[in-house]
Design an enzyme around this catalytic site. Structure first.
Site, PDB file in Angstrom:
ATOM      1  N   HIS A 119       0.866  -1.178   0.000  1.00  0.00           N
ATOM      2  CA  HIS A 119       0.000   0.000   0.000  1.00  0.00           C
ATOM      3  C   HIS A 119       0.904   1.228   0.000  1.00  0.00           C
ATOM      4  O   HIS A 119       1.775   1.374   0.859  1.00  0.00           O
ATOM      5  CB  HIS A 119      -0.923   0.033   1.220  1.00  0.00           C
ATOM      6  CG  HIS A 119      -1.841   1.216   1.212  1.00  0.00           C
ATOM      7  ND1 HIS A 119      -3.083   1.189   0.588  1.00  0.00           N
ATOM      8  CD2 HIS A 119      -1.699   2.476   1.693  1.00  0.00           C
ATOM      9  CE1 HIS A 119      -3.661   2.362   0.711  1.00  0.00           C
ATOM     10  NE2 HIS A 119      -2.846   3.164   1.375  1.00  0.00           N
ATOM     11  N   CYS A 120       0.695   2.109  -0.968  1.00  0.00           N
ATOM     12  CA  CYS A 120       1.541   3.299  -1.113  1.00  0.00           C
ATOM     13  C   CYS A 120       0.760   4.546  -0.707  1.00  0.00           C
ATOM     14  O   CYS A 120      -0.211   4.915  -1.370  1.00  0.00           O
ATOM     15  CB  CYS A 120       2.025   3.413  -2.558  1.00  0.00           C
ATOM     16  SG  CYS A 120       3.084   4.846  -2.843  1.00  0.00           S
ATOM     17  N   GLN A 121       1.200   5.190   0.359  1.00  0.00           N
ATOM     18  CA  GLN A 121       0.509   6.392   0.821  1.00  0.00           C
ATOM     19  C   GLN A 121       0.688   7.559  -0.142  1.00  0.00           C
ATOM     20  O   GLN A 121      -0.142   8.484  -0.178  1.00  0.00           O
ATOM     21  CB  GLN A 121       1.029   6.798   2.200  1.00  0.00           C
ATOM     22  CG  GLN A 121       2.504   7.162   2.229  1.00  0.00           C
ATOM     23  CD  GLN A 121       2.956   7.651   3.586  1.00  0.00           C
ATOM     24  OE1 GLN A 121       2.134   7.982   4.432  1.00  0.00           O
ATOM     25  NE2 GLN A 121       4.271   7.688   3.797  1.00  0.00           N
ATOM     26  N   ASN A 166      -3.288   4.666  -2.525  1.00  0.00           N
ATOM     27  CA  ASN A 166      -3.870   3.497  -3.177  1.00  0.00           C
ATOM     28  C   ASN A 166      -2.917   2.313  -2.998  1.00  0.00           C
ATOM     29  O   ASN A 166      -1.735   2.495  -2.701  1.00  0.00           O
ATOM     30  CB  ASN A 166      -4.065   3.775  -4.674  1.00  0.00           C
ATOM     31  CG  ASN A 166      -5.026   2.807  -5.341  1.00  0.00           C
ATOM     32  OD1 ASN A 166      -5.654   1.977  -4.679  1.00  0.00           O
ATOM     33  ND2 ASN A 166      -5.141   2.903  -6.657  1.00  0.00           N
TER      34      ASN A 166
END
Length: 255
Positions: free
Chosen positions: A125-127, A131
């Site tokens: 999960h990439c802040q 997303n």
């Protein structure tokens, strides 16, 4: 709505950083170096603008593309006639069912606590894109990192912009994902493989990532078979449903 993902402080920070680097590169570095109105200045400004705006386009694709949802009708297909019905049900229950979602999930699928759902072929999960990076947007994410790295290095080396730290961070991230792609591996699978490799050595056995099909097949499974479309972030027509994957030394697909 997907556009609501842009209402995020990390994404706002990304826009600020991109805008700052773009401004400094064009209106400070190039202007002081050769002048924007000179032929050399116009050339370098055009090249950097292309790299920057293509990075921005890839960023939008990453944010707006759903990384991959598990179909509500999905049921694992375990083909093993040596298993009894009771063993089959126990295998499905403990290995193929998400304890949080209470639904079946395919191989390489993991539950994201931030998104609160399971994601197909989840990498992380990439802040910074608000997303998950998964099956449907991993290609766009890789292209984003690639062009952002090239843009920052071009800005630093050619134009003399002081963005060494940014270039090192992006370059390291790019090298990491080149390694993962070359081995057909996700970040989650890498760390899981570290333990599996240790356990295999401890028992005197060898270990190989089950989805590693060779560098060329691994790369084309992400970027696609058509090299002309490798750097088109939205060109994902080669992808299937994300619920089954070919395994090494076998023509079967694991689901």
């Amino acid at each position: 709505m997907k556009w609501q993902r842009f209402l995020s402080i990390p994404i706002f920070a990304v826009f600020l950083l991109m805008g700052f680097v773009y401004y400094v590169t064009l209106f400070v570095s190039i202007e002081d170096w050769v002048g924007l109105r000179s032929s050399d200045g116009s050339f370098h400004a055009s090249v950097f603008s292309f790299l920057a705006f293509y990075s921005l386009f890839s960023f939008f694709v990453c944010v707006l593309t759903d990384p991959g949802r598990v179909p509500s009708s999905y049921v694992p297909d375990v083909e093993d006639r040596e298993l009894s019905d009771q063993e089959f049900r126990r295998n499905v229950k403990h290995q193929r069912k998400c304890e949080i979602c209470s639904t079946y999930k395919p191989q390489r699928c993991h539950h994201c606590r931030t998104c609160r759902r399971c994601v197909l072929r989840m990498d992380h999960h990439c802040q910074w894109i608000n997303n998950c990076v998964g099956y449907w947007n991993y290609k766009a994410f890789f292209i984003l990192v690639f062009f952002a790295t090239v843009a920052s290095i071009y800005s630093m080396v050619v134009c003399g912009t002081p963005v060494l730290g940014l270039s090192m961070i992006l370059g390291s991230l790019l090298c990491w994902h080149i390694y993962l792609m070359a081995n057909n591996m996700t970040t989650i699978e890498y760390y899981g493989g570290v333990r599996a490799r240790w356990l295999a050595r401890k028992s005197g056995q060898g270990y190989r990532h089950p989805f590693n099909l060779g560098v060329y097949r691994n790369v084309t499974s992400v970027l696609g078979p058509n090299m002309l479309k490798w750097f088109l972030p939205a060109a994902v027509g080669h992808l299937k449903d994300g619920s089954s994957f070919r395994i090494a030394h076998d023509t079967r697909q694991i689901t």
